[in-house]
Design an enzyme around this catalytic site. Sequence first.
Site, PDB file in Angstrom:
ATOM      1  N   HIS A  75       0.837  -1.202   0.000  1.00  0.00           N
ATOM      2  CA  HIS A  75       0.000   0.000   0.000  1.00  0.00           C
ATOM      3  C   HIS A  75       0.880   1.263   0.000  1.00  0.00           C
ATOM      4  O   HIS A  75       0.738   2.139  -0.860  1.00  0.00           O
ATOM      5  CB  HIS A  75      -0.914  -0.015   1.233  1.00  0.00           C
ATOM      6  CG  HIS A  75      -1.822   1.171   1.331  1.00  0.00           C
ATOM      7  ND1 HIS A  75      -3.129   1.135   0.931  1.00  0.00           N
ATOM      8  CD2 HIS A  75      -1.606   2.437   1.770  1.00  0.00           C
ATOM      9  CE1 HIS A  75      -3.686   2.325   1.127  1.00  0.00           C
ATOM     10  NE2 HIS A  75      -2.774   3.140   1.635  1.00  0.00           N
ATOM     11  N   GLU A  76       1.807   1.320   0.942  1.00  0.00           N
ATOM     12  CA  GLU A  76       2.646   2.517   1.054  1.00  0.00           C
ATOM     13  C   GLU A  76       3.572   2.660  -0.152  1.00  0.00           C
ATOM     14  O   GLU A  76       3.891   3.773  -0.560  1.00  0.00           O
ATOM     15  CB  GLU A  76       3.443   2.511   2.369  1.00  0.00           C
ATOM     16  CG  GLU A  76       2.592   2.463   3.644  1.00  0.00           C
ATOM     17  CD  GLU A  76       1.493   3.524   3.735  1.00  0.00           C
ATOM     18  OE1 GLU A  76       1.630   4.585   3.094  1.00  0.00           O
ATOM     19  OE2 GLU A  76       0.482   3.260   4.426  1.00  0.00           O
ATOM     20  N   HIS A  82       1.804   4.704  -2.706  1.00  0.00           N
ATOM     21  CA  HIS A  82       1.898   6.148  -2.445  1.00  0.00           C
ATOM     22  C   HIS A  82       3.291   6.651  -2.828  1.00  0.00           C
ATOM     23  O   HIS A  82       3.445   7.698  -3.452  1.00  0.00           O
ATOM     24  CB  HIS A  82       1.699   6.434  -0.950  1.00  0.00           C
ATOM     25  CG  HIS A  82       0.278   6.328  -0.486  1.00  0.00           C
ATOM     26  ND1 HIS A  82      -0.736   7.073  -1.024  1.00  0.00           N
ATOM     27  CD2 HIS A  82      -0.289   5.579   0.499  1.00  0.00           C
ATOM     28  CE1 HIS A  82      -1.878   6.789  -0.386  1.00  0.00           C
ATOM     29  NE2 HIS A  82      -1.633   5.879   0.529  1.00  0.00           N
ATOM     30  N   GLU A  96      -4.781   7.495  -2.998  1.00  0.00           N
ATOM     31  CA  GLU A  96      -5.279   6.194  -2.552  1.00  0.00           C
ATOM     32  C   GLU A  96      -5.525   5.258  -3.725  1.00  0.00           C
ATOM     33  O   GLU A  96      -5.455   4.045  -3.576  1.00  0.00           O
ATOM     34  CB  GLU A  96      -6.566   6.361  -1.720  1.00  0.00           C
ATOM     35  CG  GLU A  96      -6.337   6.918  -0.334  1.00  0.00           C
ATOM     36  CD  GLU A  96      -5.356   6.102   0.507  1.00  0.00           C
ATOM     37  OE1 GLU A  96      -5.400   4.858   0.451  1.00  0.00           O
ATOM     38  OE2 GLU A  96      -4.543   6.714   1.224  1.00  0.00           O
TER      39      GLU A  96
HETATM   40 ZN    ZN Z   1      -3.063   5.208   1.932  1.00  0.00          ZN
END
Ligand code: ZN
Length: 500
Positions: free
Chosen positions: A263-264, A267, A293
Amino acid sequence: MKYWQIVETHMKKLDALHHAQNKITYDLETIAPKKSFNQTALTLETLAGLYYEYLTDEHFLYALENTKAENLSTGQKQIVEEYLKEVNRIRKIPLAEYKLFAKLQTQGHSAWISARESNDFSLFAPVLEEIVSYLKRYATYQGYEANPYNALLDIYEPEMQMNDYDQFFGAIREKIVPLLARLKESKILQQTIHAKSLQGTFAKNDQEKLMHFIVNYVGFDFNYGQLGESAHPFSTSFHNEDIRITTRYDLQDVTSSIFSVLHEFGHGIYERNIAADFTQTPLGTGVSMGMHESQSRFYENMIGRTKSFWQPIYPVLQAMFPQPFQDVTLDAFILSINQVQPSLIRVEADELTYPLHIMLRYDLEKLLFSGDIQVRDLPQLWNEKMEEYLGLTPKTVSEGVLQDVHWSQGSFGYFPTYALGSAYAAQFYATMQKKVCVSRELEAGNLNSITSFLSEHIHQFGKSKTPKQIIKDVTGAEFSRSYYIKYLTKKYEQLFLWEQ
Ligand code: ZN
């Protein structure tokens, strides 16, 4: 170009301040000693004041307005426009109020930590009331239609208002609730939940090695970034050559950290791939939280939870953690990391029940800012909504209303972007699949063409295009929630309903 030069000089100062603020915040969240918090908060408050002064400086505004007569490039014009927007937004807030909010954010954060530790909402309620009351004033300064909440939604996702979200969440709920009911009847799903294939004991240093392997595998360049540890995984960047992502380690469940880092990474790679011309300018960051996101949830779910992704690297996981994975087939592993089960904690929720967690928060935020409910009503209403949406009631406030950090930092209006981002991602994914054979690339262990697609169509532009423009340019169509609904329905039917 006299005025542009003034703008440029000012921009460097503003960026340096921002850099310092971000680095201190990163430090506080990761390696700073616990007791340093209050003193460092004073530094942050001073920096916030300086930032306000520099940004609202009359000479700067004069220079920005007078660049119109100069022959600027498109990029320079966009920088000026972005600054004018920001200056006008900030100027509407009195300096004392701006600094008060910076203080409330740090106070709120530490009150939230104590309240959560002692499982007592009343320790957090007074500062939360102050935060909410400041944000209502903020909405008045900015102006809004219908509900002050609209002014807050605008901070995180421009052009998305309550009406849009109401329709979005209404449609999601209408489709997801019946799908969840069907899944409850699935034997494969029941067997998967029962098998508990992911449970084991996972030493922290082994997990660290695995996370380094995974982020490196997906394309994180450690020459331009670092993987740290924090209580709540997050990511930040200081410019496009310094990207920080963090994770946390659950000693009973290695997949918690795996999906956090994926997830990170999403980003981080967004910020890393922003064009060199934009970095360290106001255009040098992701355009909105929804867009951000969309990138993180894309890598976490659409890539990270597929069989194609795991096929080449599952043996690595098995070799590192023979217990429990030696006896878990790849297929069983894939079912386990996609199992659907209503739960209390948002960050641990599966992909399908996740938007219901977001809807709950969205409903409460709306009511709070319309004045229909008060801060003190939150714990009770939280539990009622939880029962209504997920059929569960939290036993404590720590696993209920106090579970998320956002409200303590004054981030109201942020949550809906998580669900919206997942929906953006589904639309991008549908387009990407027409141009890149995603599963074949993943099976060959090659993520380059996938990341290049995102970089070319989304990342490089930073804030120089609006979310709506990006979606239109990438997919040839306006944003539509139908891609997300189709994606979820097809995915879970295939996994748990087809072979019965
Ligand atoms: Zn996030």
